[in-house]
Design a protein around this motif. Structure first.
Motif, mmCIF file in Angstrom:
data_model
loop_
_atom_site.group_PDB
_atom_site.id
_atom_site.type_symbol
_atom_site.label_atom_id
_atom_site.label_comp_id
_atom_site.label_asym_id
_atom_site.label_seq_id
_atom_site.Cartn_x
_atom_site.Cartn_y
_atom_site.Cartn_z
ATOM 1 N N HIS A 218 -4.995 -15.709 -4.796
ATOM 2 C CA HIS A 218 -6.384 -15.343 -4.507
ATOM 3 C C HIS A 218 -6.520 -14.554 -3.203
ATOM 4 O O HIS A 218 -7.570 -14.550 -2.578
ATOM 5 C CB HIS A 218 -7.279 -16.586 -4.457
ATOM 6 N N LYS A 219 -5.446 -13.875 -2.795
ATOM 7 C CA LYS A 219 -5.500 -13.023 -1.614
ATOM 8 C C LYS A 219 -4.844 -11.690 -1.956
ATOM 9 O O LYS A 219 -3.651 -11.634 -2.226
ATOM 10 C CB LYS A 219 -4.784 -13.673 -0.431
ATOM 11 N N ASP A 220 -5.628 -10.638 -1.963
ATOM 12 C CA ASP A 220 -5.115 -9.310 -2.279
ATOM 13 C C ASP A 220 -4.431 -8.718 -1.054
ATOM 14 O O ASP A 220 -4.966 -8.783 0.050
ATOM 15 C CB ASP A 220 -6.257 -8.395 -2.722
ATOM 16 N N GLN A 221 -3.264 -8.114 -1.270
ATOM 17 C CA GLN A 221 -2.501 -7.549 -0.171
ATOM 18 C C GLN A 221 -2.090 -6.116 -0.464
ATOM 19 O O GLN A 221 -1.910 -5.732 -1.619
ATOM 20 C CB GLN A 221 -1.246 -8.403 0.106
ATOM 21 N N VAL A 222 -1.934 -5.333 0.593
ATOM 22 C CA VAL A 222 -1.529 -3.936 0.463
ATOM 23 C C VAL A 222 -0.006 -3.861 0.384
ATOM 24 O O VAL A 222 0.701 -4.481 1.183
ATOM 25 C CB VAL A 222 -2.043 -3.103 1.650
ATOM 26 N N TRP A 223 0.474 -3.071 -0.573
ATOM 27 C CA TRP A 223 1.899 -2.869 -0.789
ATOM 28 C C TRP A 223 2.194 -1.369 -0.783
ATOM 29 O O TRP A 223 1.312 -0.548 -0.985
ATOM 30 C CB TRP A 223 2.343 -3.452 -2.123
ATOM 31 N N ILE A 224 3.468 -1.064 -0.601
ATOM 32 C CA ILE A 224 3.938 0.307 -0.684
ATOM 33 C C ILE A 224 5.226 0.314 -1.504
ATOM 34 O O ILE A 224 5.999 -0.647 -1.459
ATOM 35 C CB ILE A 224 4.162 0.890 0.734
ATOM 36 N N VAL A 225 5.445 1.373 -2.286
ATOM 37 C CA VAL A 225 6.627 1.453 -3.141
ATOM 38 C C VAL A 225 7.068 2.911 -3.226
ATOM 39 O O VAL A 225 6.237 3.824 -3.124
ATOM 40 C CB VAL A 225 6.335 0.881 -4.554
ATOM 41 N N ASN A 226 8.352 3.127 -3.383
ATOM 42 C CA ASN A 226 8.848 4.485 -3.584
ATOM 43 C C ASN A 226 8.378 5.017 -4.930
ATOM 44 O O ASN A 226 8.122 4.249 -5.858
ATOM 45 C CB ASN A 226 10.375 4.515 -3.512
ATOM 46 N N ALA A 227 8.299 6.321 -5.062
ATOM 47 C CA ALA A 227 7.776 6.936 -6.281
ATOM 48 C C ALA A 227 8.654 6.665 -7.496
ATOM 49 O O ALA A 227 8.193 6.830 -8.635
ATOM 50 C CB ALA A 227 7.615 8.439 -6.086
ATOM 51 N N ASP A 228 9.897 6.240 -7.283
ATOM 52 C CA ASP A 228 10.754 5.879 -8.408
ATOM 53 C C ASP A 228 10.708 4.389 -8.727
ATOM 54 O O ASP A 228 11.448 3.899 -9.575
ATOM 55 C CB ASP A 228 12.198 6.312 -8.149
ATOM 56 N N GLY A 229 9.836 3.648 -8.035
ATOM 57 C CA GLY A 229 9.662 2.229 -8.294
ATOM 58 C C GLY A 229 10.530 1.312 -7.455
ATOM 59 O O GLY A 229 10.422 0.085 -7.562
ATOM 60 N N THR A 230 11.359 1.865 -6.585
ATOM 61 C CA THR A 230 12.235 1.035 -5.769
ATOM 62 C C THR A 230 11.565 0.596 -4.479
ATOM 63 O O THR A 230 10.609 1.207 -4.019
ATOM 64 C CB THR A 230 13.525 1.795 -5.414
ATOM 65 N N THR A 233 7.230 -3.046 -0.961
ATOM 66 C CA THR A 233 7.159 -3.764 0.314
ATOM 67 C C THR A 233 5.722 -4.118 0.628
ATOM 68 O O THR A 233 4.834 -3.262 0.572
ATOM 69 C CB THR A 233 7.720 -2.887 1.446
ATOM 70 N N ARG A 234 5.491 -5.368 0.990
ATOM 71 C CA ARG A 234 4.140 -5.794 1.357
ATOM 72 C C ARG A 234 3.853 -5.402 2.804
ATOM 73 O O ARG A 234 4.651 -5.656 3.702
ATOM 74 C CB ARG A 234 3.983 -7.304 1.183
ATOM 75 N N LEU A 235 2.697 -4.802 3.040
ATOM 76 C CA LEU A 235 2.319 -4.348 4.371
ATOM 77 C C LEU A 235 1.390 -5.308 5.101
ATOM 78 O O LEU A 235 1.422 -5.380 6.324
ATOM 79 C CB LEU A 235 1.647 -2.969 4.298
ATOM 80 N N THR A 236 0.513 -5.997 4.380
ATOM 81 C CA THR A 236 -0.421 -6.928 5.020
ATOM 82 C C THR A 236 0.003 -8.362 4.727
ATOM 83 O O THR A 236 0.555 -8.655 3.670
ATOM 84 C CB THR A 236 -1.858 -6.707 4.522
ATOM 85 N N GLY A 237 -0.263 -9.260 5.681
ATOM 86 C CA GLY A 237 0.101 -10.655 5.524
ATOM 87 C C GLY A 237 -0.887 -11.413 4.677
ATOM 88 O O GLY A 237 -1.837 -10.850 4.137
ATOM 89 N N GLY A 238 -0.671 -12.716 4.562
ATOM 90 C CA GLY A 238 -1.515 -13.535 3.704
ATOM 91 C C GLY A 238 -2.845 -13.865 4.335
ATOM 92 O O GLY A 238 -3.249 -15.024 4.398
ATOM 93 N N VAL A 239 -3.539 -12.861 4.814
ATOM 94 C CA VAL A 239 -4.823 -13.046 5.490
ATOM 95 C C VAL A 239 -5.904 -12.291 4.732
ATOM 96 O O VAL A 239 -5.838 -11.076 4.589
ATOM 97 C CB VAL A 239 -4.763 -12.517 6.942
ATOM 98 N N ALA A 240 -6.879 -13.017 4.202
ATOM 99 C CA ALA A 240 -8.066 -12.401 3.602
ATOM 100 C C ALA A 240 -7.707 -11.482 2.445
ATOM 101 O O ALA A 240 -6.613 -11.524 1.889
ATOM 102 C CB ALA A 240 -8.863 -11.659 4.671
ATOM 103 N N HIS A 241 -8.676 -10.639 2.065
ATOM 104 C CA HIS A 241 -8.480 -9.621 1.036
ATOM 105 C C HIS A 241 -8.235 -8.282 1.721
ATOM 106 O O HIS A 241 -8.981 -7.877 2.614
ATOM 107 C CB HIS A 241 -9.718 -9.503 0.145
#
Length: 326
Positions: A218-230, A233-241
């Motif tokens: 129940h906590k949405d987090q920002v992620w980043i991924v390479n364009a080939d799917g590799t 990586t999560r950028l934000t911690g388990g805080v809020a949305h």
């Protein structure tokens, strides 16, 4: 009698603990999908959507043209979702979508500004698909035909690919990120995870995608991924949305929406480095879904909550706030 008293005390304590536990559970963000109620505001799962007044207009997205002279968006008016475009100062509003049997959402310009990719559905219960049209609203062509829901397209800056979300492979209807060529061919799942993934946005060099995900906590987090799917990586911690991420034109920062400063409905705009560091709040007012202008000097965003909101712009330092829509 002692046994009865003990049992009564146990039941009372259990009831109190249940109430406390329910109140302590984090509230789930009601994802702004067009398949449900596209409202860019947190809502508890058991809260019923507010019935919109007759004059309510709800804006779903903000999309700058490649030259920065126009802003495109989808909006709900009189129960109907349509695509509009206006000058960056709010003038010269015109409607691009034309089919009265379709609802239109989630727009994205081609890098040359000549075409627009969007998602749409026919009828209230029908699935959504990805479509393409010319910048003047003509030449509509369907890109996806899968029985699942396909939506939230984003055109890569190099013009070669379109990212989108779909529930076509999720075992429990998880929404995942997919990519395809700009002509709709070679559709493939980008990330094989059990999270619900939303709002993919390309880096300026088309090498990475930023998005947000919900993994059941129940906590949405920002992620980043390479364009080939590799390397997801999560950028934000388990805080809020932390939702609606997007890149700056120079690729040096990511803008996103969060309620990390307290209160379920205290949404505001923040920026951070692409590695998740140096988080900084930009807006004082309740706001969401921010997008940089193509020159990086301004930010367009939504302010307000379902069923009625508005599109605003401001300078990158928060000055020069201007409302573009009624």
């Amino acid at each position: 009698m002692e046994n009865i008293i003990v049992m009564l005390v146990f039941l009372v304590v259990s009831a109190c603990l249940s109430v406390f536990s329910a109140q302590s559970q984090p509230q789930k963000f009601a994802q702004p999908q067009e398949q449900a109620s596209p409202a860019a505001t947190p809502q508890t799962e058991n809260r019923q959507p507010e019935t919109p007044p007759a004059d309510a207009v709800f804006y779903h997205d903000v999309c700058w043209s490649p030259d920065g002279s126009q802003v495109m968006f989808s909006a709900r008016k009189n129960g109907k979702w349509s695509i509009y475009v206006m000058s960056a100062d709010g003038s010269q509003l015109r409607k691009l979508s034309s089919d009265p049997n379709m609802n239109y959402y989630s727009t994205s310009w081609s890098p040359d500004g000549n075409r627009i990719v969007f998602s749409a559905r026919a009828g209230k219960e029908a699935k959504s698909d990805i479509y393409l049209m010319d910048a003047d609203g003509s030449g509509v062509r369907q890109l996806t035909t899968h029985p699942a829901n396909d939506s939230s397209p984003a055109w890569s800056p190099d013009g070669k690919q379109i990212a989108f979300i779909s529930d076509r492979d999720g075992k429990d209807h998880e929404v995942q990120i997919y990519v395809m060529r700009a002509d709709g061919s070679a559709q493939r799942r980008l990330i094989n995870s059990e999270t619900h993934d939303y709002d993919p946005q390309w880096s300026p060099d088309s090498r990475r995608i930023v998005y947000y995900a919900e993994s059941g906590d129940h906590k949405d987090q920002v992620w980043i991924v390479n364009a080939d799917g590799t390397n997801p990586t999560r950028l934000t911690g388990g805080v809020a949305h932390n939702i609606f991420p997007s890149w700056s034109p120079d690729g040096k920062s990511i803008i996103f929406t969060s309620n990390r400063d307290g209160g379920e409905n205290n949404l505001a705009i923040y920026t951070m480095n692409p590695d998740g560091s140096s988080i900084r709040r930009l807006s004082d007012q309740r706001s969401s879904l921010a997008r940089f202008s193509r020159d990086g000097t301004r930010v367009g965003f939504l302010a307000g909550s379902y069923p009625k909101n508005a599109i605003y712009v401001m300078n990158l330092d928060g000055s020069g706030l201007k409302r573009l829509t009624p």
